[in-house]
Design a protein around this motif. Structure first.
Motif, PDB file in Angstrom:
ATOM      1  N   GLU A 195       0.826  -1.213   0.000  1.00  0.00           N
ATOM      2  CA  GLU A 195       0.000   0.000   0.000  1.00  0.00           C
ATOM      3  C   GLU A 195       0.856   1.257   0.000  1.00  0.00           C
ATOM      4  O   GLU A 195       0.427   2.315  -0.465  1.00  0.00           O
ATOM      5  N   SER A 196       2.076   1.141   0.518  1.00  0.00           N
ATOM      6  CA  SER A 196       2.971   2.301   0.600  1.00  0.00           C
ATOM      7  C   SER A 196       3.717   2.579  -0.709  1.00  0.00           C
ATOM      8  O   SER A 196       4.506   3.528  -0.780  1.00  0.00           O
ATOM      9  N   THR A 197       3.470   1.776  -1.731  1.00  0.00           N
ATOM     10  CA  THR A 197       4.170   1.945  -3.014  1.00  0.00           C
ATOM     11  C   THR A 197       3.991   3.361  -3.554  1.00  0.00           C
ATOM     12  O   THR A 197       2.895   3.927  -3.527  1.00  0.00           O
ATOM     13  N   LYS A 198       5.076   3.927  -4.052  1.00  0.00           N
ATOM     14  CA  LYS A 198       5.029   5.258  -4.659  1.00  0.00           C
ATOM     15  C   LYS A 198       4.885   5.089  -6.172  1.00  0.00           C
ATOM     16  O   LYS A 198       5.693   4.412  -6.805  1.00  0.00           O
ATOM     17  N   TYR A 199       3.847   5.688  -6.738  1.00  0.00           N
ATOM     18  CA  TYR A 199       3.569   5.576  -8.168  1.00  0.00           C
ATOM     19  C   TYR A 199       3.941   6.874  -8.882  1.00  0.00           C
ATOM     20  O   TYR A 199       3.599   7.965  -8.428  1.00  0.00           O
ATOM     21  N   TYR A 200       4.636   6.720  -9.981  1.00  0.00           N
ATOM     22  CA  TYR A 200       5.032   7.858 -10.803  1.00  0.00           C
ATOM     23  C   TYR A 200       4.528   7.587 -12.225  1.00  0.00           C
ATOM     24  O   TYR A 200       5.079   6.749 -12.942  1.00  0.00           O
ATOM     25  N   GLU A 201       3.480   8.269 -12.600  1.00  0.00           N
ATOM     26  CA  GLU A 201       2.879   8.076 -13.917  1.00  0.00           C
ATOM     27  C   GLU A 201       3.405   9.135 -14.878  1.00  0.00           C
ATOM     28  O   GLU A 201       3.339  10.324 -14.591  1.00  0.00           O
ATOM     29  N   ILE A 202       3.928   8.680 -16.011  1.00  0.00           N
ATOM     30  CA  ILE A 202       4.472   9.595 -17.012  1.00  0.00           C
ATOM     31  C   ILE A 202       3.462   9.717 -18.148  1.00  0.00           C
ATOM     32  O   ILE A 202       3.275   8.776 -18.932  1.00  0.00           O
ATOM     33  N   GLU A 203       2.791  10.829 -18.213  1.00  0.00           N
ATOM     34  CA  GLU A 203       1.752  11.047 -19.220  1.00  0.00           C
ATOM     35  C   GLU A 203       2.357  11.002 -20.620  1.00  0.00           C
ATOM     36  O   GLU A 203       3.275  11.754 -20.942  1.00  0.00           O
ATOM     37  N   GLY A 204       1.828  10.103 -21.445  1.00  0.00           N
ATOM     38  CA  GLY A 204       2.264  10.001 -22.828  1.00  0.00           C
ATOM     39  C   GLY A 204       3.487   9.134 -23.066  1.00  0.00           C
ATOM     40  O   GLY A 204       3.894   8.922 -24.212  1.00  0.00           O
ATOM     41  N   GLY A 205       4.080   8.605 -21.991  1.00  0.00           N
ATOM     42  CA  GLY A 205       5.260   7.755 -22.144  1.00  0.00           C
ATOM     43  C   GLY A 205       4.892   6.332 -22.533  1.00  0.00           C
ATOM     44  O   GLY A 205       3.806   5.856 -22.196  1.00  0.00           O
ATOM     45  N   ASN A 206       5.785   5.662 -23.239  1.00  0.00           N
ATOM     46  CA  ASN A 206       5.502   4.281 -23.627  1.00  0.00           C
ATOM     47  C   ASN A 206       6.520   3.318 -23.013  1.00  0.00           C
ATOM     48  O   ASN A 206       7.234   3.671 -22.076  1.00  0.00           O
ATOM     49  N   HIS A 207       6.595   2.104 -23.526  1.00  0.00           N
ATOM     50  CA  HIS A 207       7.439   1.052 -22.950  1.00  0.00           C
ATOM     51  C   HIS A 207       8.900   1.172 -23.395  1.00  0.00           C
ATOM     52  O   HIS A 207       9.815   1.128 -22.574  1.00  0.00           O
ATOM     53  N   ALA A 208       9.101   1.323 -24.700  1.00  0.00           N
ATOM     54  CA  ALA A 208      10.452   1.264 -25.261  1.00  0.00           C
ATOM     55  C   ALA A 208      11.325   2.440 -24.857  1.00  0.00           C
ATOM     56  O   ALA A 208      12.558   2.319 -24.820  1.00  0.00           O
ATOM     57  N   GLN A 209      10.726   3.569 -24.540  1.00  0.00           N
ATOM     58  CA  GLN A 209      11.521   4.751 -24.216  1.00  0.00           C
ATOM     59  C   GLN A 209      12.090   4.728 -22.797  1.00  0.00           C
ATOM     60  O   GLN A 209      12.705   5.698 -22.354  1.00  0.00           O
ATOM     61  N   GLN A 230      12.583  10.266 -20.737  1.00  0.00           N
ATOM     62  CA  GLN A 230      13.692   9.812 -19.906  1.00  0.00           C
ATOM     63  C   GLN A 230      14.042  10.825 -18.821  1.00  0.00           C
ATOM     64  O   GLN A 230      14.477  10.442 -17.730  1.00  0.00           O
ATOM     65  N   GLU A 231      13.844  12.098 -19.095  1.00  0.00           N
ATOM     66  CA  GLU A 231      14.032  13.102 -18.042  1.00  0.00           C
ATOM     67  C   GLU A 231      13.036  12.869 -16.907  1.00  0.00           C
ATOM     68  O   GLU A 231      13.391  12.987 -15.721  1.00  0.00           O
ATOM     69  N   ALA A 232      11.797  12.506 -17.266  1.00  0.00           N
ATOM     70  CA  ALA A 232      10.768  12.229 -16.256  1.00  0.00           C
ATOM     71  C   ALA A 232      11.107  10.958 -15.477  1.00  0.00           C
ATOM     72  O   ALA A 232      10.885  10.887 -14.258  1.00  0.00           O
ATOM     73  N   ILE A 233      11.633   9.952 -16.159  1.00  0.00           N
ATOM     74  CA  ILE A 233      12.021   8.701 -15.492  1.00  0.00           C
ATOM     75  C   ILE A 233      13.118   8.970 -14.469  1.00  0.00           C
ATOM     76  O   ILE A 233      13.056   8.475 -13.334  1.00  0.00           O
ATOM     77  N   ILE A 234      14.102   9.784 -14.851  1.00  0.00           N
ATOM     78  CA  ILE A 234      15.202  10.077 -13.945  1.00  0.00           C
ATOM     79  C   ILE A 234      14.717  10.897 -12.751  1.00  0.00           C
ATOM     80  O   ILE A 234      15.105  10.643 -11.605  1.00  0.00           O
TER      81      ILE A 234
END
Length: 246
Positions: A195-209, A230-234
């Motif tokens: 339940e404590s998992t932190k979720y980071y959703e990247i709007e418009g991002g796909n799998h390969a990137q 990738q900037e959002a992932i980092i």
């Protein structure tokens, strides 16, 4: 043995050989790194890159007390993740990327054990993309008493109820794009994360990137370019890592 049984046995053996050969050949069709990814396989003033049994990205400046063990995605060459792992190292995090047998993490899920045994000089989290993330989650499930300090999933999720981490106390981050080829599974399998998992959703991002290996079969077309994703992932990854290393 009568002729019918002999014939059936021969057919079965031939069939197994064909299947085995086909699988072996299939494993050679990997997603190779784009030329731009290979640029980050070279050491620079901020990060030393070592490629041997595994690939190590080691910061030359201040080094955080937590390192990252990274499992690459299925049939993706490990070098394809160099741009992102280089950025994590630039933020002070040593990264050890595991080179998986046949580029499939399922064949060495326990690879983190050796690193944890050999590298007792710091704490570690385990991370992975796609199949690599699923195997990282499986490692956490199978070794609940390991000294891992966190699990970071890139476009990934635990492989069902059998591998549920719902009752685990380990810090978890799930980072994914809304145009991911497996977005439905990512959302469905949230029930198997703490339940404590932190979720980071990247709007418009796909799998390969999440790597730099070009388009992936079955993936959705992203709404954002690779650099933006990738900037959002980092940003998301460093936010999670900083909370653990503080």
């Amino acid at each position: 043995m009568n002729k019918v049984l002999k014939r059936l046995l021969i057919i079965m053996i031939v069939g197994l050989v064909i299947l085995g050969s086909g699988f072996y050949i299939w494993t050679f069709f990997v997603y190779s790194p784009m030329p731009s990814a290979l640029d980050d396989m070279v050491s620079n003033s901020e990060v030393k890159v070592l490629s041997g049994e595994n690939i190590v990205f080691f910061p030359t400046g201040e080094v955080k007390p937590v390192g990252i063990i990274f499992y690459p995605g299925g049939k993706v060459a490990p070098e394809a993740y160099a741009p992102l792992l280089m950025q994590l190292a630039r933020n002070g995090y040593e990264v050890i990327e595991v080179k998986m047998p046949l580029n499939l993490a399922i064949f060495d899920m326990n690879a983190a054990n050796k690193i944890l045994k050999d590298r007792t000089d710091k704490d570690w989290i385990i991370a992975g993309h796609s199949l690599g993330g699923a195997m990282a989650a499986s490692f956490v499930k199978h070794y609940p008493n390991s000294r891992l300090k966190g699990l970071m999933l890139w476009a990934s999720y635990p492989g069902g109820e059998k591998y549920s981490l719902k009752e685990s106390s380990i810090p978890v981050a799930s980072i994914y794009g809304t145009k991911d080829m497996g977005i439905d599974k990512i959302l469905e399998n949230k029930v198997y994360l703490p339940e404590s998992t932190k979720y980071y959703e990247i709007e418009g991002g796909n799998h390969a990137q999440f790597g730099d290996y070009g388009p992936q079969k079955g993936d959705q077309v992203p709404d954002i370019d690779m650099e933006t994703q990738q900037e959002a992932i980092i940003r998301a990854s460093v936010d999670f890592l900083n909370q653990i290393s503080e």
